[in-house]
Scaffold this motif. Structure first.
Motif, PDB file in Angstrom:
ATOM      1  N   LYS A   1       0.836  -1.201   0.000  1.00 15.02           N
ATOM      2  CA  LYS A   1       0.000   0.000   0.000  1.00 15.02           C
ATOM      3  C   LYS A   1       0.876   1.259   0.000  1.00 15.02           C
ATOM      4  CE  LYS A   1      -3.703  -0.154   2.538  1.00 15.02           C
ATOM      5  NZ  LYS A   1      -4.621  -0.052   3.722  1.00 15.02           N
ATOM      6  N   LEU A   2       0.738   2.051  -1.070  1.00 15.19           N
ATOM      7  CA  LEU A   2       1.412   3.345  -1.177  1.00 15.19           C
ATOM      8  C   LEU A   2       0.427   4.459  -0.848  1.00 15.19           C
ATOM      9  CD1 LEU A   2       3.043   2.901  -4.723  1.00 15.19           C
ATOM     10  CD2 LEU A   2       4.027   2.221  -2.517  1.00 15.19           C
TER      11      LEU A   2
ATOM     12  N   GLN B   1       0.110   8.759  -1.353  1.00 15.93           N
ATOM     13  CA  GLN B   1       0.693   9.969  -1.928  1.00 15.93           C
ATOM     14  C   GLN B   1      -0.051  11.209  -1.446  1.00 15.93           C
ATOM     15  OE1 GLN B   1       0.039  10.580  -6.100  1.00 15.93           O
ATOM     16  NE2 GLN B   1       1.524  12.242  -6.288  1.00 15.93           N
TER      17      GLN B   1
ATOM     18  N   ALA C   1      -0.554   2.973   5.689  1.00 17.47           N
ATOM     19  CA  ALA C   1       0.223   2.770   4.457  1.00 17.47           C
ATOM     20  C   ALA C   1       1.572   2.125   4.753  1.00 17.47           C
ATOM     21  CB  ALA C   1       0.436   4.104   3.758  1.00 17.47           C
ATOM     22  N   ASP C   2       2.044   1.353   3.771  1.00 20.53           N
ATOM     23  CA  ASP C   2       3.389   0.786   3.857  1.00 20.53           C
ATOM     24  C   ASP C   2       4.447   1.826   3.515  1.00 20.53           C
ATOM     25  OD1 ASP C   2       2.757  -2.102   4.375  1.00 20.53           O
ATOM     26  OD2 ASP C   2       1.708  -1.893   2.463  1.00 20.53           O
ATOM     27  N   LEU C   3       4.115   2.706   2.583  1.00 23.27           N
ATOM     28  CA  LEU C   3       5.098   3.664   2.086  1.00 23.27           C
ATOM     29  C   LEU C   3       4.376   4.966   1.743  1.00 23.27           C
ATOM     30  CD1 LEU C   3       8.092   3.999   1.299  1.00 23.27           C
ATOM     31  CD2 LEU C   3       7.544   3.011  -0.922  1.00 23.27           C
ATOM     32  N   VAL C   4       4.916   6.109   2.194  1.00 23.89           N
ATOM     33  CA  VAL C   4       4.291   7.415   1.981  1.00 23.89           C
ATOM     34  C   VAL C   4       5.209   8.291   1.152  1.00 23.89           C
ATOM     35  CG1 VAL C   4       3.452   9.517   3.111  1.00 23.89           C
ATOM     36  CG2 VAL C   4       2.945   7.284   4.120  1.00 23.89           C
ATOM     37  N   PHE C   5       4.603   9.016   0.187  1.00 25.66           N
ATOM     38  CA  PHE C   5       5.347   9.945  -0.665  1.00 25.66           C
ATOM     39  C   PHE C   5       4.730  11.340  -0.557  1.00 25.66           C
ATOM     40  CE2 PHE C   5       5.520   5.949  -3.346  1.00 25.66           C
ATOM     41  CZ  PHE C   5       6.821   5.614  -2.985  1.00 25.66           C
TER      42      PHE C   5
ATOM     43  N   SER D   1       4.523   5.729   8.532  1.00 26.95           N
ATOM     44  CA  SER D   1       4.769   4.856   7.388  1.00 26.95           C
ATOM     45  C   SER D   1       5.633   3.697   7.856  1.00 26.95           C
ATOM     46  CB  SER D   1       5.474   5.630   6.268  1.00 26.95           C
ATOM     47  OG  SER D   1       5.839   4.765   5.208  1.00 26.95           O
TER      48      SER D   1
ATOM     49  N   ILE E   1      12.806   3.304  -5.711  1.00 26.62           N
ATOM     50  CA  ILE E   1      12.088   4.582  -5.675  1.00 26.62           C
ATOM     51  C   ILE E   1      13.034   5.648  -6.221  1.00 26.62           C
ATOM     52  CG2 ILE E   1      10.797   6.208  -4.271  1.00 26.62           C
ATOM     53  CD1 ILE E   1       9.696   3.334  -4.246  1.00 26.62           C
TER      54      ILE E   1
ATOM     55  N   ILE F   1       9.412   3.079  -9.250  1.00 25.60           N
ATOM     56  CA  ILE F   1       8.447   4.157  -9.050  1.00 25.60           C
ATOM     57  C   ILE F   1       9.202   5.483  -9.080  1.00 25.60           C
ATOM     58  CG2 ILE F   1       6.767   5.189  -7.473  1.00 25.60           C
ATOM     59  CD1 ILE F   1       6.363   2.389  -6.266  1.00 25.60           C
TER      60      ILE F   1
END
Length: 420
Positions: A174-175, A177, A205-209, A234, A297, A329
């Motif tokens: 799960k990303l 943004q 989320a697993d990863l946040v941008f 995150s 990334i 990504i």
């Protein structure tokens, strides 16, 4: 001299629009008492006078840092002007019709038309005039709602993306943004961003941008909000990039210390990213590992195809650091970068951008979306695909200029990656 002439013409245009719209106001108020008509007339021209004084004040104070008063006054004047333009469109249609009918009567000289039953009623012109005033209420109320509610009515959008080359360990990854926070527009009020952060954390989320434009111009704008933004959670490091506003290119530095002061501002902004706890990516690549498998990334500085924006980013440098990762990504603030350069790198599977805000105004319905920004940017909101490569344009969490949003509300995007 040129500025004086331009300003004079602008004032004449505004007064011309106001006079034209006043004819509609006077027409629909003809049935009112004499006292009511005087009140309507006085009120109309009082608002017009206040608007002109506001424009004059903003012209005199041009170049000074934006304040809440200046921002909301500008928006109020804009809302009034846009609403009046709607009325003008209806009046032009009515006047064109009357001109055509006048010309027809002069040429054919037919007898004057009589009513169908001789009963009193409103004329075609009165009907169109009233319709114009009703239509003007739509943008007027919408833009006011956008300021009162829409600016911080945070929405979570969920997108499922499938990739045949996604490593198995990342199936269901799960990303999240966010983009275009423009923290300077919140002044020092932490409440809206606190609500946004709480909503972000509920997504687990697993990863946040964060894809650029942390501030409007100056690094200090984010500092009242560092504590709030540092609460974003995150499972992996949070990655961020710079947007066009982060470089402070729209500030006149000639009177504020020149190039060295501008560079010091950018250095301070980079330090603020670190204080929040974000990994700021400057034309580089990092690996995220899970279950013994890896994805890359990539993050670049701002790069846009529009000529008015300096091209800071170096995609080749960022890509070189990503090696032979099977899934990549890219974080790139400006979506025009995608067609201009990114598609040349066929192994970049997903690009995440922001920048457009959906112009903070438009129609956003299932199956149909429209905003004036689409005439400038080909990719401007939502998901776009070409072959196996995808671009997602987040319409932003904050706002700038107009302190509101209509149609394209502040967005938190959650992506679920699936192995096709």
């Amino acid at each position: 001299m040129q500025k004086i002439i331009t300003s004079a013409l602008f004032v004449v245009l505004l007064l011309g629009v106001d006079w034209y719209v006043f004819q509609a106001v006077r027409t629909v108020s003809q049935g009112a008492s004499a006292a009511a008509q005087r009140l309507i007339t006085g009120g109309y021209w009082f608002v017009t006078l206040v608007s002109l004084l506001g424009i004059a004040w903003m012209a005199v104070s041009r170049g000074t840092p934006p304040t809440a008063l200046r921002t909301y006054l500008t928006s109020a004047i804009l809302i009034l002007f846009v609403s009046k333009l709607v009325v003008v469109l209806f009046l032009l249609v009515d006047d064109a019709g009357r001109l055509a009918r006048f010309a027809f009567r002069k040429l054919s000289n037919p007898p004057a038309p009589a009513g169908a039953d001789g009963s009193p009623g409103i004329s075609r012109s009165q009907f169109i005039t009233r319709l114009g005033l009703v239509a003007a209420a739509i943008p007027f109320t919408s833009l006011l709602w956008g300021m009162a509610k829409g600016a911080t009515d945070y929405q979570v959008k969920r997108v499922v993306l499938k990739f045949p080359n996604l490593p198995a360990a990342f199936d269901g990854f799960k990303l999240l943004q966010i983009s275009d926070l423009h923290t300077g527009s919140f002044n020092a009020n932490p409440e809206p961003l606190e609500r946004a952060v709480a909503l972000i954390n509920r997504q687990n989320a697993d990863l946040v941008f964060m894809t650029g434009d942390l501030v409007n111009n100056i690094a200090t704008e984010v500092e009242p909000h560092i504590e709030t933004l540092a609460k974003i959670q995150s499972k992996h490091p949070i990655y961020s990039i710079l947007g066009n506003h982060d470089y402070a290119d729209y500030v006149d530095w000639s009177t504020q210390g020149g190039a060295s002061a501008k560079q010091a501002n950018l250095d301070r902004l980079k330090q603020n990213h670190a204080k929040i706890g974000w990994k700021l990516m400057l034309d580089e690549s990092h690996v995220v590992e899970q279950g013994g498998e890896k994805i890359a990334i990539l993050g670049v500085q701002n790069w846009g195809a529009q000529m008015r924006f300096p091209k800071y980013g170096n995609l080749a440098q960022a890509h070189a650091g990503s090696g032979d990762a099977s899934f990549k990504i890219l974080l790139s603030h400006d979506p025009s970068h995608w067609e201009a350069q990114v598609l040349e790198y066929s192994d970049i599977d997903l690009t995440l951008s922001g920048h457009t805000h959906g112009m903070q105004f438009g129609v956003n319905l299932p199956g149909f979306k429209w905003s004036p920004v689409q005439y400038v940017y080909k990719q401007w909101a939502g998901l776009y695909s070409q072959g196996k490569q995808h671009l997602y344009v987040n319409t932003g969490l904050g706002f700038i200029g107009y302190p509101g949003r209509v149609g394209f509300l502040p967005e938190i995007t959650v992506f679920e990656l699936r192995r096709a």
